[in-house]
Design a protein around this motif. Sequence first.
Motif, mmCIF file in Angstrom:
data_model
loop_
_atom_site.group_PDB
_atom_site.id
_atom_site.type_symbol
_atom_site.label_atom_id
_atom_site.label_comp_id
_atom_site.label_asym_id
_atom_site.label_seq_id
_atom_site.Cartn_x
_atom_site.Cartn_y
_atom_site.Cartn_z
ATOM 1 N N SER A 28 -6.337 7.863 9.502
ATOM 2 C CA SER A 28 -6.201 8.297 8.122
ATOM 3 C C SER A 28 -5.286 7.291 7.436
ATOM 4 O O SER A 28 -4.632 6.483 8.100
ATOM 5 C CB SER A 28 -5.593 9.703 8.046
ATOM 6 O OG SER A 28 -4.206 9.651 8.352
ATOM 7 N N GLY A 64 -2.506 7.859 6.245
ATOM 8 C CA GLY A 64 -1.121 8.195 6.500
ATOM 9 C C GLY A 64 -0.465 8.790 5.276
ATOM 10 O O GLY A 64 -1.108 9.046 4.248
ATOM 11 N N ASP A 109 -0.821 7.322 0.959
ATOM 12 C CA ASP A 109 -2.286 7.323 1.002
ATOM 13 C C ASP A 109 -2.973 6.845 -0.271
ATOM 14 O O ASP A 109 -4.200 6.879 -0.354
ATOM 15 C CB ASP A 109 -2.803 8.716 1.355
ATOM 16 C CG ASP A 109 -2.467 9.776 0.322
ATOM 17 O OD1 ASP A 109 -1.674 9.486 -0.604
ATOM 18 O OD2 ASP A 109 -2.993 10.903 0.435
ATOM 19 N N TYR A 121 -9.706 3.404 9.783
ATOM 20 C CA TYR A 121 -10.001 4.455 8.812
ATOM 21 C C TYR A 121 -11.328 4.132 8.140
ATOM 22 O O TYR A 121 -11.536 3.012 7.660
ATOM 23 C CB TYR A 121 -8.892 4.537 7.771
ATOM 24 C CG TYR A 121 -9.172 5.508 6.646
ATOM 25 C CD1 TYR A 121 -9.398 6.855 6.898
ATOM 26 C CD2 TYR A 121 -9.209 5.069 5.326
ATOM 27 C CE1 TYR A 121 -9.647 7.744 5.868
ATOM 28 C CE2 TYR A 121 -9.449 5.956 4.282
ATOM 29 C CZ TYR A 121 -9.673 7.291 4.557
ATOM 30 O OH TYR A 121 -9.931 8.166 3.530
#
Length: 594
Positions: free
Chosen positions: A37, A39, A42, A245
């Motif tokens: 992701s 994190g 974002d 990601y």
Amino acid sequence: MRTRQVVAAATTTVLAAALLAVGVVRQGDQAEASTASPGPKDVIVHLFEWPWASVANECTTTLGPKGFGGVQVSPPQEHVVLPGSGYPWWQDYQPVSYQLKTRRGDRAAFASMVQTCHTAGVKIYVDAVVNHMAGGTSTGTGSGGSAYSHYAYPAVPYGTDDFHHCGRNGNDDIANYGDRWEVQNCELVDLSDLKTESSYVRGKLTAYLNDLVGLGVDGFRVDAAKHMPAADMAAFIDPVNGDPYVFSEVIEGGSGEPTPEEYQGIGDVTEFRYGDVVGGAFQNGSLSNLNNLASSMRLASGDAVAFVDNHDTQRNGKAKLTYKNGSSYALAEAFMIAWPYGVPQVMSSFTFSNNDAGPPAASNGTTNAVTCGSGWECEHRWRTTANMVGLRNAAAGAGVTNWWTNGSNQIAFGRGSTGYAAFNRSGSALTRTFQTSLPAGTYCDVMAGDFSGGSCTGPAYAVNSSGQVTATVAANSALALHVNARGSGSTTPPPASGCSTTFSANVTTTWGQNVFVTGNTAALGNWNPAAAVPLSSATYPVWTATVSLPGNTAVQYKYLKKEGSTVVWESDPNRTRTTGASSPCTATWNDTWR
């Protein structure tokens, strides 16, 4: 791990078997997707068509310091070169090989950019064009010197057997978007459609993505994902090294078309409804129902990439708002960053009047270094965007608190005990005592100024021990407070409801030229030349205009000349003045073109 719902009921069985075959683990009704992701930091900015050296510089000077988490860069693989079409933006989406040589820079420049951005704490996400190669009408030499022709890309190599030839519509193009088979086996606007069910093609795509990961790339936006079965995508993405990601471009369609939900087992998915709902709300000033935003979306927050506009919707008329809409767009972007839904993606573009136009470039099509305001719009630098990133980072993981609305065009809300924002889409100032959950203290309004060296360059507000703050939000503006922008010293007075400011500029022009002023506030168009304020030539060579600016606010501005589509900016640096704090407030700013 982040789990995502795999598919709608109608396609669950078929897709589940396919995902099992390529190693995506299924548990009950959910698929265990990648743990990757963005994190807690974002916010992704799409630096559309920016050259690699400019991206690297932006990471160091702006994105890292402001807290942006990542950059989506334009496709780095060799593409067609179309001087006869004026080097349009879309030539970059017609690859001819997977070598890293584009009009934005070569492999060495790309690798250097990735490392520089990492040093600044910013991740790199590549726009990966893996559904197709160049169109059938394109034959010649690519940006890296590779020869190619229709269904023949020897630098890969790909030949005619590596592509779909659907044979339904004469030219092999998709004719019926309600036919799933056509959408995924016929050609998207004449682009040679890769046979992604082929193990050979899958191997080439995995190798390309692995090459990028080897250079430090953190993830991928999968272009035209809808035009590939989810099982095919999983088959070439799952073997990619590390845990990048991934987010897939899937445009929601009608009955019979592939759905966004089918791609959740691979990573996040673009939520095209977001721009319609949030863009529409700020376009019309109907903000009161935005607290129910999630119920209007197709995808759950943990599966979605949210955006107000992207490079396609800017140009195809599908975006409710773009940079050309000035303050309403700026507020929609600020709301997207402040509100906890999805991964927010900010668009940063170049100005255009022709929808096919490429970025500012040299005569041979090589992209110019980015200078914001000279053909590059740089929306991500607008204070309403850049400073809201700090609030989002401070509030990572916090839910919405203290929702308030006037029932129409004014809203306010907190993010736990770490941040608070208010939005005023009305034509008059909003003054009230807001209830927050912030700790007591003095806070900078980062929408009207910056937090620097422990103090505020704009208004500051005192939050009392009960979490209350009395503040004024100017018309078509916003207020934002967060715990990482707490100023020292006494609070400044709240902004006046409006400061009547006359711009008086001595400017010599040629016949056909007109003079405008733009700057870092909504009233001046937020640095958007299309929304700049026109000045009158009635007292030529002195050009004048009177504008209502927020009071007690540091304002940056510049003059520009326009003649048709040609825009000429005066030289740097930006002019800076501060409006008065009293109400009523009037001022005249006398300047000379430089």
